[in-house]
Design a protein around this motif. Structure first.
Motif, short mmCIF file in Angstrom:
data_model
loop_
_atom_site.label_atom_id
_atom_site.label_comp_id
_atom_site.label_asym_id
_atom_site.label_seq_id
_atom_site.Cartn_x
_atom_site.Cartn_y
_atom_site.Cartn_z
N SER A 1 17.18 -2.39 -1.13
CA SER A 1 17.53 -0.98 -1.29
C SER A 1 16.59 -0.11 -0.46
O SER A 1 15.53 -0.56 -0.02
CB SER A 1 17.45 -0.58 -2.76
N GLY A 2 17.01 1.15 -0.26
CA GLY A 2 16.20 2.08 0.53
C GLY A 2 16.34 1.84 2.02
O GLY A 2 15.42 2.11 2.79
N VAL A 3 17.51 1.33 2.43
CA VAL A 3 17.72 1.00 3.84
C VAL A 3 18.09 2.26 4.61
O VAL A 3 19.18 2.81 4.46
CB VAL A 3 18.83 -0.07 3.99
N ARG A 4 17.17 2.73 5.44
CA ARG A 4 17.40 3.89 6.29
C ARG A 4 18.13 3.44 7.56
O ARG A 4 18.14 2.24 7.89
CB ARG A 4 16.07 4.56 6.64
N PRO A 5 18.71 4.37 8.30
CA PRO A 5 19.46 3.99 9.51
C PRO A 5 18.63 3.16 10.49
O PRO A 5 19.12 2.16 11.03
CB PRO A 5 19.86 5.34 10.12
N GLU A 6 17.36 3.55 10.71
CA GLU A 6 16.55 2.80 11.67
C GLU A 6 16.24 1.39 11.16
O GLU A 6 16.09 0.45 11.94
CB GLU A 6 15.25 3.55 11.99
N VAL A 7 16.15 1.25 9.81
CA VAL A 7 15.92 -0.07 9.23
C VAL A 7 17.14 -0.95 9.46
O VAL A 7 17.03 -2.12 9.84
CB VAL A 7 15.60 0.05 7.73
#
Length: 320
Positions: free
Chosen positions: A275-281
């Motif tokens: 969880s907490g997957v940002r676009p850059e991740v």
């Protein structure tokens, strides 16, 4: 001590004995005892004494003695530096040769015999610090000569070097012990930080969460994997939520570490939700093109991740 020639030979024997043996002594009191014993054995003074100079208290403290009058003052006896030939030596910081003590106003007569005789006192220097004084007394007036002064100054110089070396070794040991204690404290603190920075949180029966915060280096990644895998085995967990919201940055190395951890969890029978997957991740993970990612569920935030984990267990949260 009837002539200067035999006495000079005796001094040389005492000095040779001191130099030979003093290097094997690693404590102050045995060292001082050795020196006064060597001097007394060779020269048979009425009394030979070593005093430490307590500059703060302006006193000289008796540290070691040998001779016929050793019962007059106990070890630890303190004499004000305002009194006696000893005190004058410490005040003036120079050797004093008093061949007729009856003519010396500062002389303090030992108990047990009438004032008379000779006294020789020389300072003991540790580098440029006045450490104390070496004092010898005879019941025979006029017995000391300038060669006696030079010889006793040589003994005191050897003793001063030995004391300085001993203090240096003692300080080194204390410093090493202090550094070791600091290292141990830092290690304990670092271990605590690792535990706090990679907590394993039981959310629901069969569901664990591990929030990742800050930076993730190799050591922390290993610690994280160990803690999580042990918790999975201990609790028989079936789903793990890895929350990467708090990670400062996720590069290829960090992403590989997370994916490797996910694979290890699956080998123990636990599904993984990231969880907490940002676009850059997401871009970093996709760029790795890892086949293992197909078995990993990713969610935008922690709440979505927990909800997904519940559904994987056939559970849901309802308002009552």
């Amino acid at each position: 001590m009837t002539s200067s020639q035999p006495r000079s030979i005796a001094y040389m024997e005492a000095i040779k004995s001191i130099i030979t043996e003093i290097s094997h002594v690693h404590a102050l009191q045995p060292m001082l005892d050795l020196v006064v014993a060597a001097i007394q054995e060779q020269l048979d003074f009425y009394i030979a004494s070593i005093f430490w100079y307590d500059e703060a208290a302006q006193e000289a403290m008796l540290m070691a003695q040998a001779g016929k009058a050793t019962n007059e003052q106990p070890l630890g006896y303190r004499q004000p530096v305002a009194q006696g030939v000893l005190g004058r030596t410490l005040r003036e910081r120079r050797a004093l040769l008093i061949n007729d003590v009856r003519r010396e106003a500062s002389y303090i007569s030992p108990q047990g015999y009438d004032a008379g005789g000779a006294e020789l006192c020389v300072p003991i220097w540790c580098d440029d610090r006045l450490w104390g004084a070496f004092n010898v007394e005879s019941q025979v007036a006029g017995v000391f000569t300038e060669p006696d002064v030079l010889a006793l100054e040589l003994v005191s110089a050897q003793l001063g070097v030995a004391i300085a070396n001993l203090e240096l070794r003692t300080n080194e040991r204390a410093m090493l012990a202090s550094l070791q204690a600091q290292h141990d404290q830092l290690h304990e603190l670092y271990s605590l930080v690792l535990q706090l920075s990679t907590p394993v949180i039981p959310l629901f029966p069969g569901i664990l969460a591990m929030p990742l915060i800050g930076t993730l280096d190799e050591e922390r990644a290993q610690h994280m994997a160990q803690e999580l895998l042990e918790a999975i085995q201990r609790t028989r967990c079936r789903t793990v939520v890895l929350d990467v919201t708090g990670l400062a940055a996720i590069d290829a190395a960090v992403a590989r570490a997370i994916v490797t951890l996910a694979q290890s969890c699956r080998l123990l029978g636990a599904a993984v939700v990231i969880s907490g997957v940002r676009p850059e991740v997401a871009q970093t993970l996709v760029a790795l093109d890892l086949s293992a990612m197909s078995a990993v569920v990713m969610r935008r935030d922690f709440a979505d991740g927990v909800g997904c984990a519940l559904r994987m267990q056939g559970l849901e949260i309802r308002r009552i």
